[in-house]
Design an enzyme around this catalytic site. Structure first.
Site, PDB file in Angstrom:
ATOM      1  CG  HIS A 113      49.936 129.823  83.399  1.00 63.40           C
ATOM      2  ND1 HIS A 113      51.083 129.513  83.279  1.00 63.40           N
ATOM      3  CD2 HIS A 113      49.649 130.383  84.517  1.00 63.40           C
ATOM      4  CE1 HIS A 113      51.543 129.460  84.592  1.00 63.40           C
ATOM      5  NE2 HIS A 113      50.662 129.986  85.479  1.00 63.40           N
ATOM      6  CG  ASP A 273      49.920 127.819  78.112  1.00 64.24           C
ATOM      7  OD1 ASP A 273      50.223 127.327  77.046  1.00 64.24           O
ATOM      8  OD2 ASP A 273      50.888 127.819  78.812  1.00 64.24           O
ATOM      9  CG  ASP A 277      53.567 125.086  78.132  1.00 64.35           C
ATOM     10  OD1 ASP A 277      52.678 125.862  78.373  1.00 64.35           O
ATOM     11  OD2 ASP A 277      54.977 125.125  78.531  1.00 64.35           O
TER      12      ASP A 277
HETATM   13  C1  G16 Z   1      55.241 125.766  84.696  1.00 61.74           C
HETATM   14  C2  G16 Z   1      55.819 124.315  84.722  1.00 61.74           C
HETATM   15  C3  G16 Z   1      54.964 123.215  84.896  1.00 61.74           C
HETATM   16  C4  G16 Z   1      54.548 123.586  86.144  1.00 61.74           C
HETATM   17  C5  G16 Z   1      53.947 124.943  86.266  1.00 61.74           C
HETATM   18  C6  G16 Z   1      52.972 125.291  87.744  1.00 61.74           C
HETATM   19  O1  G16 Z   1      54.439 125.778  83.662  1.00 61.74           O
HETATM   20  O2  G16 Z   1      56.682 124.283  83.278  1.00 61.74           O
HETATM   21  O3  G16 Z   1      55.903 122.179  84.837  1.00 61.74           O
HETATM   22  O4  G16 Z   1      53.496 122.360  86.823  1.00 61.74           O
HETATM   23  O5  G16 Z   1      54.867 125.824  85.904  1.00 61.74           O
HETATM   24  O6  G16 Z   1      53.937 125.615  88.419  1.00 61.74           O
HETATM   25  P1  G16 Z   1      53.543 126.285  89.768  1.00 61.74           P
HETATM   26  O7  G16 Z   1      52.637 125.571  90.543  1.00 61.74           O
HETATM   27  O8  G16 Z   1      54.902 126.312  90.510  1.00 61.74           O
HETATM   28  O9  G16 Z   1      53.114 127.753  89.379  1.00 61.74           O
HETATM   29  P2  G16 Z   1      54.421 126.846  82.742  1.00 61.74           P
HETATM   30  O10 G16 Z   1      52.843 126.420  81.711  1.00 61.74           O
HETATM   31  O11 G16 Z   1      53.735 128.180  83.299  1.00 61.74           O
HETATM   32  O12 G16 Z   1      55.415 126.861  81.984  1.00 61.74           O
END
Ligand code: G16
Length: 537
Positions: A113, A273, A277
């Site tokens: 994202h 995003d 996912d």
């Molecule tokens: C990643 C992880 C997720 C996690 C998120 C937020 O999401 O795959 O499991 O919940 O980061 O992480 P943080 O709070 O450490 O920023 P994505 O969608 O960025 O791959």
């Protein structure tokens, strides 16, 4: 012929919550991406003749790194690389591709994202043979290797034509360019009742945020499910996501929110995003928090063909609200509380302990792949709406009337100086033992700890996963630093309050005393110098 390129380590290649994420300029340093990819290959076994999946979310640098990765894969003995046309594979589609091709693993090129473009973010993540993100023991081995690496391997070869489906040979390795959507769409057709969704005649708006989900959503929603042309907005993936944050929350998907709050709103609104996912779910006149969406999907999943046999268990990350736990209890199935990061769900899914998983950070998914899956959540909602014949709002209200309501909000303080954020967390940790019994306004602390998780399948332990302060009566506040940012630190403060019968309150008002207690406990304003959060979701 294999070429050995001498190199020296970079000290900053420790994978975070979800792979290595850095500014594009960091990845453009000499040998930077090469070192990391080679470290991945050095850390894994059984590469000889194996299949590797490669794809990304189409952001700036995607194509260049894919060409580099293909050559390094050839030099490291892989037999076949499967790559999405145009270098495109959504994260859940990559997970599916790894599984159906029985690949050794995959490289998923994405910073999720986070924004894209020459001055923004890029990322590389390694997924293992089950299709899920590498577990910590693998990412630790990769990190260790990045600190000692002294060479990377490549072959002399031209760039592969990524825009034409079919197979070519590259230094003895087969490179197969495939349509990124077909296999994923087929999987969705197996899980959901497309005829029922079609017949329901629902209207919807889907914001693909100029990111990877566009081609998937256009094919599935508009072509296969018959939603009107134009249902999918911002449906063409752009290297800079049109200059926006491809983050499906109420701040960055504000246009969609406005559409859904208007008098002539469609029945259903959703967004995904950068890498496809995550999901955002909005009904006409009502936003569904990711934590509530997880609980509502779990409670109704049996209405979709893929879940008719019921759920084995429900897993959520620790900062996610406990709403899903109540559904699990009512269904008589186990619930699991894991650290943040989809990688922690993989073992539970593989072991058949959980069927549906979700996180407050807008991720929901099931055992159909080993990643969270934005369109999957959208299609499950559509299937439920079609079968129940009720609005999103009616389903949400009925849910809260049955289970009670977990009011929930996340406050993000972004780009905080790392030293200041670390100081806040260190101070907080040091006073955890003194918090129980203390009062903050009307709230009394019942317990406070630094969350640790023992994986029930392999006994591995992960510590320091976020600070929980639990209040008498079931409210709580959680503090943790994001593991996905690329500049400074992001402090996340998660607020939650459970009400068994008062389900009609305003979330901000219901959480105000907990927000005040959070500041009193952690000294957020004092440490960060910020009077208020940058993003509230
Ligand atoms: C990643 C992880 C997720 C996690 C998120 C937020 O999401 O795959 O499991 O919940 O980061 O992480 P943080 O709070 O450490 O920023 P994505 O969608 O960025 O791959």
């Amino acid at each position: 012929m294999t070429i050995t390129v001498p190199s020296t380590p970079y000290p900053d290649q420790k994978p975070g919550t979800s792979g290595l994420r850095k500014k594009v300029r960091v990845f453009q340093q000499p040998n930077y991406a090469e070192n990391f990819i080679q470290s991945v290959f050095d850390a894994i076994e059984d590469k000889d003749g194996a299949t590797l999946v490669i794809g990304g979310d189409g952001r700036f640098l995607n194509r260049e790194v894919i060409q580099v990765a293909i050559r390094i894969a050839a030099a490291n003995g892989f037999g076949r690389v499967v790559v999405g046309r145009g270098g495109i594979l959504s994260t859940p589609a990559a997970s599916n591709m790894i599984r159906i091709r029985r690949a050794l693993g995959g490289l998923v090129l994405s910073a999720s994202h986070n924004p894209g473009g020459p001055d923004e973010d890029f990322g590389i993540k390694y997924n293992i043979a089950n299709g899920g993100p590498a577990p910590e023991k693998v990412t630790e081995a990769i990190h260790a290797r990045t600190l000692t690496i002294d060479r990377w391997l490549t072959v002399e070869a031209d760039d592969v034509d990524l825009d034409t489906d079919g197979e070519t040979m590259l230094a003895g390795m087969t490179v197969e360019v495939v349509d990124p959507v077909t296999d994923y769409a087929e999987l969705m057709r197996k899980l959901f009742d497309f005829d029922a969704i079609r017949a329901a005649g629902l209207s919807m708006a889907f914001d693909a945020m100029s990111a990877v989900t566009g081609p998937y959503a256009t094919e599935i929603l508009e072509r296969q499910l018959g939603f009107a042309a134009g249902t999918v907005r911002n449906g063409t993936p752009l290297p800079d996501f049109g200059g926006h944050h491809p983050d499906p929350n109420l701040v960055h998907a504000h246009e969609l929110y406005k559409t859904m709050m208007a008098a002539d709103a469609p029945d259903f609104g959703a967004a995904s995003d950068g890498d496809g996912d995550r999901n955002l779910i909005i009904g006409r006149n009502i936003f569904i928090t990711p934590s509530d969406s997880l609980a509502m999907l779990a409670a109704n999943a049996h209405l979709a063909p893929g879940y008719r046999g019921g759920l084995k268990g429900i897993a959520r990350s620790m900062p996610t609200s406990a709403a899903a736990d109540r559904v699990a209890a009512a269904l008589g199935i186990p619930s699991f509380e894991t650290p943040t990061g989809w990688k922690f769900f993989g073992n539970l899914l593989d072991a058949g302990l959980a069927t549906i998983c979700g996180e407050e950070s807008a991720g929901t998914g099931s055992d159909h792949v080993r990643e969270k899956d934005g369109l999957w959540a959208v299609l499950l909602w559509l299937n439920i709406l079609a079968v129940r014949g009720q609005s999103v709002e009616a389903i949400a209200r009925e849910h809260w009337a049955t289970y009670g309501r977990n009011y929930y909000a996340r406050h993000d303080y972004e780009g905080v100086e790392s030293d200041r954020a670390d100081a806040l967390m260190t101070e907080l940790r040091s006073k955890l033992g003194n918090l129980p019994g203390r009062r903050f306004g009307d709230l009394t602390v019942e317990a406070a700890d630094d969350f640790a998780y023992e994986d029930p399948t392999d006994g591995s332990v992960s510590r320091n996963q976020g600070i929980r302060v639990l209040f008498v009566g079931g409210s709580r506040v959680v503090f943790r630093l994001s593991g996905t940012g690329t500049s400074g630190a992001t402090l996340r403060v998660y607020l939650e309050r459970y009400e068994a019968t008062a389900i009609d309150g305003d979330a901000t008002a219901m959480l105000a005393d907990i927000a005040a207690a959070a500041d009193a406990i952690a000294g957020i304003v004092r440490h960060t110098g910020r009077e208020r959060p940058d993003v509230v979701t």
